[in-house]
Scaffold this motif. Structure first.
Motif, PDB file in Angstrom:
ATOM      1  N   GLY A  24       1.291   4.356   0.911  1.00  0.00           N
ATOM      2  CA  GLY A  24      -0.025   4.431   0.272  1.00  0.00           C
ATOM      3  C   GLY A  24      -0.987   3.360   0.763  1.00  0.00           C
ATOM      4  O   GLY A  24      -2.138   3.649   1.103  1.00  0.00           O
ATOM      5  N   ARG A  25      -0.516   2.130   0.822  1.00  0.00           N
ATOM      6  CA  ARG A  25      -1.370   1.031   1.284  1.00  0.00           C
ATOM      7  C   ARG A  25      -1.681   1.169   2.766  1.00  0.00           C
ATOM      8  O   ARG A  25      -2.802   0.906   3.201  1.00  0.00           O
ATOM      9  CB  ARG A  25      -0.684  -0.318   1.010  1.00  0.00           C
ATOM     10  CG  ARG A  25      -0.445  -0.637  -0.453  1.00  0.00           C
ATOM     11  CD  ARG A  25      -1.665  -1.220  -1.146  1.00  0.00           C
ATOM     12  NE  ARG A  25      -1.994  -2.538  -0.647  1.00  0.00           N
ATOM     13  CZ  ARG A  25      -1.448  -3.677  -1.098  1.00  0.00           C
ATOM     14  NH1 ARG A  25      -0.521  -3.628  -2.033  1.00  0.00           N
ATOM     15  NH2 ARG A  25      -1.820  -4.826  -0.608  1.00  0.00           N
ATOM     16  N   ALA A  26      -0.679   1.570   3.542  1.00  0.00           N
ATOM     17  CA  ALA A  26      -0.896   1.758   4.980  1.00  0.00           C
ATOM     18  C   ALA A  26      -1.936   2.856   5.205  1.00  0.00           C
ATOM     19  O   ALA A  26      -2.803   2.739   6.077  1.00  0.00           O
ATOM     20  CB  ALA A  26       0.410   2.119   5.670  1.00  0.00           C
ATOM     21  N   ARG A  27      -1.869   3.906   4.425  1.00  0.00           N
ATOM     22  CA  ARG A  27      -2.819   5.023   4.561  1.00  0.00           C
ATOM     23  C   ARG A  27      -4.246   4.556   4.295  1.00  0.00           C
ATOM     24  O   ARG A  27      -5.181   4.994   4.970  1.00  0.00           O
ATOM     25  CB  ARG A  27      -2.428   6.142   3.597  1.00  0.00           C
ATOM     26  CG  ARG A  27      -3.327   7.377   3.686  1.00  0.00           C
ATOM     27  CD  ARG A  27      -2.813   8.463   2.763  1.00  0.00           C
ATOM     28  NE  ARG A  27      -2.706   7.968   1.395  1.00  0.00           N
ATOM     29  CZ  ARG A  27      -2.030   8.576   0.427  1.00  0.00           C
ATOM     30  NH1 ARG A  27      -1.372   9.694   0.694  1.00  0.00           N
ATOM     31  NH2 ARG A  27      -1.982   8.073  -0.790  1.00  0.00           N
ATOM     32  N   ARG A  28      -4.426   3.665   3.351  1.00  0.00           N
ATOM     33  CA  ARG A  28      -5.778   3.171   3.056  1.00  0.00           C
ATOM     34  C   ARG A  28      -6.371   2.413   4.230  1.00  0.00           C
ATOM     35  O   ARG A  28      -7.552   2.549   4.552  1.00  0.00           O
ATOM     36  CB  ARG A  28      -5.763   2.280   1.811  1.00  0.00           C
ATOM     37  CG  ARG A  28      -5.686   3.079   0.524  1.00  0.00           C
ATOM     38  CD  ARG A  28      -5.968   2.227  -0.686  1.00  0.00           C
ATOM     39  NE  ARG A  28      -4.977   1.181  -0.859  1.00  0.00           N
ATOM     40  CZ  ARG A  28      -4.812   0.502  -1.998  1.00  0.00           C
ATOM     41  NH1 ARG A  28      -5.565   0.771  -3.025  1.00  0.00           N
ATOM     42  NH2 ARG A  28      -3.905  -0.434  -2.074  1.00  0.00           N
ATOM     43  N   VAL A  29      -5.546   1.605   4.890  1.00  0.00           N
ATOM     44  CA  VAL A  29      -6.021   0.864   6.060  1.00  0.00           C
ATOM     45  C   VAL A  29      -6.322   1.826   7.210  1.00  0.00           C
ATOM     46  O   VAL A  29      -7.300   1.656   7.941  1.00  0.00           O
ATOM     47  CB  VAL A  29      -4.987  -0.194   6.491  1.00  0.00           C
ATOM     48  CG1 VAL A  29      -5.453  -0.907   7.752  1.00  0.00           C
ATOM     49  CG2 VAL A  29      -4.766  -1.204   5.371  1.00  0.00           C
ATOM     50  N   ILE A  30      -5.485   2.840   7.365  1.00  0.00           N
ATOM     51  CA  ILE A  30      -5.719   3.844   8.402  1.00  0.00           C
ATOM     52  C   ILE A  30      -7.057   4.544   8.175  1.00  0.00           C
ATOM     53  O   ILE A  30      -7.828   4.777   9.106  1.00  0.00           O
ATOM     54  CB  ILE A  30      -4.562   4.866   8.420  1.00  0.00           C
ATOM     55  CG1 ILE A  30      -3.278   4.187   8.905  1.00  0.00           C
ATOM     56  CG2 ILE A  30      -4.900   6.060   9.301  1.00  0.00           C
ATOM     57  CD1 ILE A  30      -2.029   5.025   8.721  1.00  0.00           C
TER      58      ILE A  30
END
Length: 207
Positions: free
Chosen positions: A52-58
């Motif tokens: 979830g957090r990685a997706r936000r940065v992406i």
């Protein structure tokens, strides 16, 4: 750093480079210098913070790329001022950026999301062990999708026949190789962030 590497790579990718290493002829673009590091950072984000957090940065990187492309386009079509004689050069480099950005955004979204998803799935199946397998395995799958999509959208019809296939294979092998070579550093970065984040969390709870 993730977003900065992405933006710089989009501009650098407008230059196609060829290198003759003995009998081997390699074709790649300027984005190869920094873009593999976005996958390493993506691995760190997914490993430490989850999908979830990685997706936000992406998605942040996606938004920044669109903004950069729009800015370059508006500057390109704006009236030429007195004494400015580099309009053709500007268009030749940054005018190609929208196509590079389109290729980058599509390949990047697919590749990075697949990369983060595969890393998390491997962790859920195998547990916290075999970090090397998560990092390399997720990169191999994510980079495959990213490289094929990016190269096809950005340079199909620009790089001819065999050179185009060379370009795809060289780019993919190089990006995965960077991940493997920098694996010891990735291990240390993940350990450092976990340690710092753990201390930060304890301070917040204590407060």
């Amino acid at each position: 750093m993730f977003v900065a590497f992405l933006l710089i790579s989009n501009i650098a990718a407008t230059k196609v480079t060829a290198l003759d290493a003995g009998p081997v002829h390699l074709v790649f673009d300027g984005g190869a210098l920094l873009f593999p590091l976005t996958y390493i950072l993506g691995d760190v984000l997914a490993e430490v913070y989850g999908f979830g957090r990685a997706r936000r940065v992406i998605i942040m990187g996606f938004a920044a790329s669109i903004l950069a492309s729009l800015s370059f386009y508006l500057v390109q079509i704006s009236p030429i001022g007195p004494g400015y004689e580099a309009q053709e050069s500007f268009e030749a480099v940054l005018g190609f950026v929208p196509r590079i950005v389109a290729a980058s955004v599509i390949g990047y979204l697919a590749g990075q999301l697949i990369n983060a998803f595969v890393l998390v799935m491997i962790r859920q199946r195998w547990g916290a062990h075999r970090l090397w397998a998560r990092l390399i395995g997720s990169t191999m799958v994510g980079e495959a999708a990213d490289t094929v999509l990016f190269c096809t959208i950005a340079f199909i019809g620009v790089i001819p026949g065999y050179e185009f296939l060379n370009y795809i294979i060289t780019g993919y092998v190089y990006k995965v190789a960077v991940e493997v070579v920098l694996l010891p550093i990735t291990y240390r970065v993940i350990a450092f962030i976990r340690r710092v984040e753990g201390l930060y969390g304890q301070e917040v709870l204590a407060a």
